[in-house]
Structures are given as C-alpha cells and as structure tokens.
Design a protein around this motif. Sequence first.
Motif, PDB file in Angstrom:
ATOM      1  N   ALA A  38       4.156  38.649  11.401  1.00  0.00           N
ATOM      2  CA  ALA A  38       3.747  39.599  12.683  1.00  0.00           C
ATOM      3  C   ALA A  38       5.098  39.850  13.282  1.00  0.00           C
ATOM      4  O   ALA A  38       6.055  39.079  13.117  1.00  0.00           O
ATOM      5  CB  ALA A  38       2.900  39.245  13.537  1.00  0.00           C
ATOM      6  N   GLY A  39       5.489  40.695  14.046  1.00  0.00           N
ATOM      7  CA  GLY A  39       6.883  41.095  14.869  1.00  0.00           C
ATOM      8  C   GLY A  39       7.682  41.855  14.070  1.00  0.00           C
ATOM      9  O   GLY A  39       8.148  41.901  13.110  1.00  0.00           O
ATOM     10  N   GLY A  40       8.709  42.358  15.208  1.00  0.00           N
ATOM     11  CA  GLY A  40       9.837  43.088  14.795  1.00  0.00           C
ATOM     12  C   GLY A  40      10.701  42.238  13.867  1.00  0.00           C
ATOM     13  O   GLY A  40      11.309  43.074  13.253  1.00  0.00           O
ATOM     14  N   TYR A  71       8.219  24.966  18.666  1.00  0.00           N
ATOM     15  CA  TYR A  71       7.982  26.460  18.846  1.00  0.00           C
ATOM     16  C   TYR A  71       7.124  26.902  20.281  1.00  0.00           C
ATOM     17  O   TYR A  71       7.562  27.662  20.753  1.00  0.00           O
ATOM     18  CB  TYR A  71       6.903  26.685  17.745  1.00  0.00           C
ATOM     19  CG  TYR A  71       6.183  27.987  17.622  1.00  0.00           C
ATOM     20  CD1 TYR A  71       7.089  29.226  17.211  1.00  0.00           C
ATOM     21  CD2 TYR A  71       4.922  28.213  18.074  1.00  0.00           C
ATOM     22  CE1 TYR A  71       6.353  30.500  17.228  1.00  0.00           C
ATOM     23  CE2 TYR A  71       4.405  29.472  17.781  1.00  0.00           C
ATOM     24  CZ  TYR A  71       5.097  30.558  17.303  1.00  0.00           C
ATOM     25  OH  TYR A  71       4.627  31.965  17.407  1.00  0.00           O
ATOM     26  N   ASP A  88      17.228  34.785  15.405  1.00  0.00           N
ATOM     27  CA  ASP A  88      16.460  34.367  16.591  1.00  0.00           C
ATOM     28  C   ASP A  88      16.655  33.154  17.572  1.00  0.00           C
ATOM     29  O   ASP A  88      17.406  32.157  16.979  1.00  0.00           O
ATOM     30  CB  ASP A  88      15.009  34.587  16.450  1.00  0.00           C
ATOM     31  CG  ASP A  88      14.584  36.044  17.364  1.00  0.00           C
ATOM     32  OD1 ASP A  88      15.372  36.570  18.106  1.00  0.00           O
ATOM     33  OD2 ASP A  88      13.600  36.589  16.855  1.00  0.00           O
ATOM     34  N   HIS A 104      14.402  30.631  18.147  1.00  0.00           N
ATOM     35  CA  HIS A 104      14.099  29.388  17.547  1.00  0.00           C
ATOM     36  C   HIS A 104      15.215  28.473  17.005  1.00  0.00           C
ATOM     37  O   HIS A 104      14.967  27.681  16.920  1.00  0.00           O
ATOM     38  CB  HIS A 104      13.122  29.696  16.630  1.00  0.00           C
ATOM     39  CG  HIS A 104      11.980  30.859  17.008  1.00  0.00           C
ATOM     40  ND1 HIS A 104      12.477  32.065  16.554  1.00  0.00           N
ATOM     41  CD2 HIS A 104      10.795  30.755  16.958  1.00  0.00           C
ATOM     42  CE1 HIS A 104      11.383  32.835  16.834  1.00  0.00           C
ATOM     43  NE2 HIS A 104      10.380  31.773  17.457  1.00  0.00           N
ATOM     44  N   ARG A 152       0.714  33.911  19.782  1.00  0.00           N
ATOM     45  CA  ARG A 152       0.870  32.754  20.498  1.00  0.00           C
ATOM     46  C   ARG A 152      -0.217  32.253  21.164  1.00  0.00           C
ATOM     47  O   ARG A 152      -0.182  31.825  22.426  1.00  0.00           O
ATOM     48  CB  ARG A 152       2.107  33.005  21.378  1.00  0.00           C
ATOM     49  CG  ARG A 152       3.333  33.534  20.651  1.00  0.00           C
ATOM     50  CD  ARG A 152       4.495  33.794  21.322  1.00  0.00           C
ATOM     51  NE  ARG A 152       5.444  34.412  20.504  1.00  0.00           N
ATOM     52  CZ  ARG A 152       6.778  35.190  20.690  1.00  0.00           C
ATOM     53  NH1 ARG A 152       7.064  34.859  22.104  1.00  0.00           N
ATOM     54  NH2 ARG A 152       7.425  36.012  20.173  1.00  0.00           N
TER      55      ARG A 152
HETATM   56  C1  G6P Z   1       9.563  38.742  18.282  1.00  0.00           C
HETATM   57  C2  G6P Z   1      10.589  37.743  17.819  1.00  0.00           C
HETATM   58  C3  G6P Z   1      10.310  37.211  16.259  1.00  0.00           C
HETATM   59  C4  G6P Z   1       8.841  36.758  16.219  1.00  0.00           C
HETATM   60  C5  G6P Z   1       8.027  37.957  16.564  1.00  0.00           C
HETATM   61  C6  G6P Z   1       6.646  37.535  16.498  1.00  0.00           C
HETATM   62  O1  G6P Z   1       9.867  39.796  17.383  1.00  0.00           O
HETATM   63  O2  G6P Z   1      12.275  38.248  17.968  1.00  0.00           O
HETATM   64  O3  G6P Z   1      11.407  36.201  16.075  1.00  0.00           O
HETATM   65  O4  G6P Z   1       8.721  36.369  14.899  1.00  0.00           O
HETATM   66  O5  G6P Z   1       8.317  38.192  18.018  1.00  0.00           O
HETATM   67  O6  G6P Z   1       6.354  36.328  17.364  1.00  0.00           O
HETATM   68  P1  G6P Z   1       5.615  34.813  16.615  1.00  0.00           P
HETATM   69  O7  G6P Z   1       5.786  33.939  17.770  1.00  0.00           O
HETATM   70  O8  G6P Z   1       4.349  35.454  16.351  1.00  0.00           O
HETATM   71  O9  G6P Z   1       6.684  34.715  15.417  1.00  0.00           O
END
Ligand code: G6P
Length: 509
Positions: free
Chosen positions: A54-56, A120, A180, A182, A354
């Motif tokens: 998921a996610g951008g 995380y 990112d 993390h 999340r």
């Molecule tokens: C944003 C962050 C990504 C992350 C995504 C989804 O796009 O920049 O690093 O992967 O959100 O969030 P998640 O916690 O599900 O990886």
Amino acid sequence: MAPEASTMAPRAYGFTGTRKGGSAQMTELVVASNRGPVQFEVDDDGNLTSGRGAGGMVAALGPALAGQAGTWVAAAITEGDRVAARRVARSGRLRTIDLAQGPVRLRSLVFDPREYQNYYNRVANRTIWFLHHYLFDVPRHPRFDRSFRVAWQHYENVNRAFAAACADETAPGGEVFVQDYHLALVPAMLRRRRPDLRVAHFSHCPWADPGFFQMLPGPVAAAILDGMLGADQVGFLVPRWARNFLHCCLEAGLAVDFDRHTVRATDGRLVRVRTYPLGVDGEALRERAAQADARAQDRVVAELSRGRRLIVRIDRMELSKNILRGLEGYAMFLERSPRARGRVVHYALTYPSRRDLPEYQAYTAEVKHLADSINERYRTRTWEPVLLELRDNYPRALAAMAAADVLIVNPIWDGMNLVAKEGPAVSRRDLVLILSRNAGSADDLGPGALLVNPFDTAELAETIATALELPPDERAKRAALLREGATALPPRDWFGAQREDLSRSRSEH
Ligand code: G6P
C-alpha cells in the motif's frame, strides 16, 4: 494510492549463486524501504499469494524500478511475508517478483516482532511520521520517556540490519536508494560499511519546520540528520520540504548553502539536497483502468450513484488525510444547499492502515460515526448521502475516479499525494479536483485545481458547491491543466533524474 488487490503467483527466476557473500547475486542498483513491492498472504494450505504493497512510496518505486535488474530490500511485514522470506532463505536464493512493469528481485528481512513493533509503530509511525505531518496532540504527546529510549535502540538495530543487507547486495561501486523516515540512519551506517557505494536518501513525506523538528530529544534529532547526511544526495518531493530540511540542518549547527542546496556533513563531505517532483504515468494508468476488473466496477459505481453527481475521495485510513474534516465540509455543504440533497452522493473509499496504533483505531471509529450521523440526519428512503467503504479495492477506486464529478483530496499535510494525480489521469468526466494547498501536489496541480485550506471546513463546503456548479467549458479547461500537471513527471523519469544526479555526485566532491 490504493494498493493493487490482484493476486499473482510470485515465481522464482533462475538466479544462480547464494544469497550471502556471492558476488553473482550482487546488483549495481539496490533500493531499500520498509514496505516492499508486494505483500504475501498465506492460505490454509500453505500457498502464498501476493498483492501490491500500500501507499505512495511503493506506487512510485514499483514502476520506477521494475525491469532495471535491481534488488529491493524490504522488511517482512505480514505473516505471509515471513513465511515467504523463510522459504527463500532455505533455498539460498532471492525471490524475483513479477510487477506489472517487469521483474524485481526481493530481499526480505525478518525481525523479532517486539523489535519491529518498536521500530515501525513507536518510532517511525507514531513519532517521526506524526512529527512531519504535525499530528501530535501537543498538550499530551509526545513524551520521550525511558521506553522511548528503548524503542529508539530498536529503531537503530533495524536500520543497522537494513544497512548490512544493502552492503551484502550491492556490487562494488553500485548505487543504493534508501527510502523514507523508517530508514533515516541507513545512509551513514552503510557508508561506514561500504565507502565505495553511492547512496541516496529520499523522503516521500513532508519535512517539519525546525521548531517542530526540535521537539525530538537532541541526540535523536542529531542522529536522524547525521544518518541522512551519510548519503551523497538527499531528495524530497517538493521545494518546501527540502527547505525545511535545510533549515533543520542550519539550526543543528551545520554549514548550509541555500543557493547551492548543499549541507556540509560532520565528516566534511558536501551533501546535495534536491527536489524531485513525482507524477503518474497517464497512459499506463488508463490502460490499467481499461482492464476487465476495473471495467466490471464501472457498473458497481454507476449503481451506487444512480445518475447523481458523484463526489469521491480515496485514501488510506490515515490521520494526515483529514477524512473527518472532509466529511464535515460535505455535511456543511448539504446543510447550506437543500437543493443538492438527493442529487449528490459522497463515495469515500478508505482502506485500513497502521491498525496497531490506538490513534488510528480511534480515528477509524470517529470517521464511521461521523458518516453514520450525516446519513441519519439527511438520508431518505431512496438516498444515502455518504457511502463509506473501509476496504482495499483498487479496481473500484479506479472506476470511482473515472466516473467522479468531484475528487476531494484535503490532507492536513502530504508529501505529494498521488491520488490527486491519478484522478485527473483516469477521469472520463473532466473531474474537478478540490485539493489541499498543504499537499505537495498543489505545486503541480494548482492552476487546474480548486485549492483549499485543509483546516477551513466552511471553505470546503463552499468549494464543493462551486465545484458542482462549474460550467462544462471551465471544467474542461481545468481538467486539461490537471492532466498536464499530473503526468508531467512519471515514476521512471522521477527515478531516472535521481540516478543521473547520483552518478554525477561523486565527481563533485
Ligand atoms: C506513505 C509512506 C510510505 C509508506 C506508505 C504506507 O506513503 O511514505 O513509506 O509505505 O505511506 O504506509 P505503511 O505504514 O502501510 O507502509
């Protein structure tokens, strides 16, 4: 961007060599991110299926990296990911994932659950993500107590493991693209292990201004900056976030050149801080939207709206996406426009995110409650004003964007927001985009969008009315501008520009 829900069987390509220490498997190009390109699920019979992460960040990097003979280092997040990683470890080879655009090799890292949870949830999401999106409930949070110190050590450990894996996988003189918040410490850790590599760090989220950034305990703030400045180049999506980063470096006592966009790191290297705006690949998206699974959803979406004007939003169920104020603005619009009642539908497609964090659980409950209360107040026997969906359905999201009259993208703050770009690219109706000025994408879409202050719900209500009343020629004019802004820098070009800069960076030192 909504994740791809399709299942695809990951297949093993015929790579030779072993996972560890074998130069046969090392690649020139390595990408590291917490979330990988796919997420595995394991069924009752032990079979693995996978869907897109998921996610951008994944939405951007997947198409950018696919087919480039690179390796993607990521954490095993689901139980399926862990099963997949263990099977691969037994075979001694890396798994190759078939993305729509081509194959990618995956190195999946398995962590102790407590360590991963601290890294995380506690540090990356509840602290650094909250910080850069200004999400703290400041009178109460954050509190950097002793348990935070322990969590921070776990964050360091996970970053160290990523650095070690990147060091293992990258061929001499190769390039590593770290993604990112993390993995903020990875560049410096990697440089210590492998000074021969060229390293870039890229942030897909905003960057907080120095006053806010300094809420972090001093050593933590310093470690984040030093960690990222271990890279040769530090990238952001739009100039605003890069500027904030430079100001944070200045406040930390580092030498910053605002004209040349460089920072002198503590070891004396000159680090370039650059902006790489990201758009969508319009043609690929339209092809995707034309596939059978998405077309099948056209009927479902038509059935939901039944000829009414369609106002759509598509988001992760995420605090920064401002879903509550979006619904409030819509409710205020209904309140002030009695004639619109029964003639519009607000379709809100939100997919879980999340879920371990209490703030996200409470937010999800509030969103549901608010949608229910709007429906209770205005619904009739034949009309439901808000249709809230809480699941991941990418084909339907594409169909909804294609059919929408209005798309609401109103984040509190957002690094870029790719939904704002996908909507105009797949629209079949010249959709009107209502866009938060605090989204990075406002820089590219400003001329075509109706920009709003994400905190001003009264303004949003008025803007919804304006959007629905725009005459067809004005809609067409704006839609053309939006399409142009949305597709100007597709993922491949975005990544290509970073690679080009990185390959030049060494010679400048
Ligand atoms: C944003 C962050 C990504 C992350 C995504 C989804 O796009 O920049 O690093 O992967 O959100 O969030 P998640 O916690 O599900 O990886």
